[in-house]
Every structure is written in C-alpha cells, then in structure tokens.
Write an enzyme that holds these catalytic residues in place. Sequence first.
Site, mmCIF file in Angstrom:
data_model
loop_
_atom_site.group_PDB
_atom_site.id
_atom_site.type_symbol
_atom_site.label_atom_id
_atom_site.label_comp_id
_atom_site.label_asym_id
_atom_site.label_seq_id
_atom_site.Cartn_x
_atom_site.Cartn_y
_atom_site.Cartn_z
ATOM 1 N N LYS A 89 -13.550 0.900 -6.398
ATOM 2 C CA LYS A 89 -12.758 1.253 -7.581
ATOM 3 C C LYS A 89 -12.456 -0.009 -8.383
ATOM 4 O O LYS A 89 -11.985 -1.008 -7.832
ATOM 5 C CB LYS A 89 -11.423 1.829 -7.113
ATOM 6 C CG LYS A 89 -11.190 3.280 -7.430
ATOM 7 C CD LYS A 89 -9.838 3.655 -6.874
ATOM 8 C CE LYS A 89 -9.377 4.977 -7.374
ATOM 9 N NZ LYS A 89 -8.059 5.317 -6.832
HETATM 10 C C1 E4P Z 1 -6.474 8.171 -8.335
HETATM 11 O O1 E4P Z 1 -7.543 7.853 -7.863
HETATM 12 C C2 E4P Z 1 -5.248 7.393 -8.098
HETATM 13 O O2 E4P Z 1 -5.262 6.928 -6.778
HETATM 14 C C3 E4P Z 1 -3.957 8.157 -8.231
HETATM 15 O O3 E4P Z 1 -4.181 9.518 -8.409
HETATM 16 C C4 E4P Z 1 -2.972 7.509 -9.139
HETATM 17 O O4 E4P Z 1 -1.884 8.329 -9.319
HETATM 18 P P1 E4P Z 1 -0.413 7.892 -9.673
HETATM 19 O O5 E4P Z 1 -0.209 8.158 -11.121
HETATM 20 O O6 E4P Z 1 0.412 8.782 -8.813
HETATM 21 O O7 E4P Z 1 -0.260 6.425 -9.331
#
Ligand code: E4P
Length: 230
Positions: A89
């Site tokens: 990522k």
């Molecule tokens: C997605 O891949 C992220 O890990 C995640 O959904 C981020 O979400 P948040 O807005 O709860 O930090």
Amino acid sequence: MPIFLDTGNLKEIERFLRMGVIRGVTTNPTILFKEGVTGGLRGIEERSRHIAKLVAPHPLSVEVMTTEREAVLRQAKEFASWGDNVVVKVTVHGPDGELENMEIIHELETRHDIRVNVTAMMNAQQCFLAALAGASYVSLFGGRVNNMGYNVCGEITKLRKLLDQFSLKARIIVGSTREVLNIVEWLEAGAHIVTAVPSLVEGMLVHPYTKETVKMFLQDGARLEAKLKA
Ligand code: E4P
C-alpha cells in the site's frame, strides 16, 4: 472478491475465514498500532507474514511507512517478499501533496512486478490517475468522504465507469467503513471490494428478529421433543 477485513487482529481474521465470507485483508500503520503490534519493522513483518499465510491465496495489503523515494522502494520490495499474496500500500501523494509516490507506484507495478494498492484517496479522479499509473487496487476512503459532506456512492459509480471504459485492471476497494449499510451500498454503487472492520461484517449477519425467530424454533423444538417422550 467482495469483502475484505480491515484489521490486524489474527483471531478475527481466523474467525471470518472459518465462516468463508472474506476474500482478503487490509491493514495500515494506524490499524497495526491500535492492535498493539510492537517491535518496529520486525514486529510488522512477523504479524504480516502470519496474516499473509492465513489468508493465502487471498491478498493482504501492508502499507509503507515512509515518504523518501529510496526508502519507499526498499520497504515495498521487502514487504512484497513476505508472501506472494502481499500487496504493497502506498498513499497517492505525500503529506504536502508531493507527487513522487505516483512515480514509485508506476515503477513498482511496471518494473518490479509488485502489486500496489494506492491508498488514502477521496475522489474518483485521484483513483483514475492511480489506475492509469498501473495500480492493481485503488482505495477510496468512503467514510471520510461522507464525513466531509459528500456521498461517496457517486464517486464509486463514476470511477467504476471509467475503469471499465478504458479497460484498466485496477480493482476498487472502498474502505473507511462506518456503518453496516455501507458494505452493500458501496458494492451496489460499483465497488469491486469493500474492506470493513470485523464488527461491521458481524453486524451484517446478526439481526434481532432472527434471534427472536431462532429462540422460537428452539423453544417449540424442545416442546416437540417433550411431547415425543410423553
Ligand atoms: C483501507 O484500506 C483503510 O485501511 C481504512 O479503511 C481506513 O479507514 P479509516 O478512515 O477508518 O482510517
């Protein structure tokens, strides 16, 4: 592959894998920190290798934790070596809008054969460019978009149309789920995948009226058995 689990919790991953309802896992530094992963990069490696083994052949996303070009490339290559199913990522840009990440994303996908999940995106146009750069996955943060006062469904539908129109390989992951209804709502809008925390996936399944109905069946079953014995 519609539902991924957005967690670093091994027990939850095992539980949902046993049910057969998830097809991948996503993590980020915040999730791993909250999960109590310690030991720096080695701690992350240990947890990631464990999750990758559990979910294989389904994908696990692990996020790089730096912005410096050479360090991003180094981390990405290292993470990808932790398992064939590890997807790296990378945020779409740096904390001040620096665009070097896009070059790195393109390089990882086209020159190093590393699958990239481009993350922290808030609209269709960011995701479209990440897909053009060659990303395997583009992550749209649905809950955060909704919290800004926009309905992310419009962005999802627009993005899906663009990916299909130009035959781009990227799969749309919508994350940052906040409500149970987000999961089906975002899939219906055109997401290939929604990644959700365990409590929300559980919330899809458990229904108060189902509980009441099951209790009725069990009660009447017991009555029937009692009658048979009498
Ligand atoms: C997605 O891949 C992220 O890990 C995640 O959904 C981020 O979400 P948040 O807005 O709860 O930090």
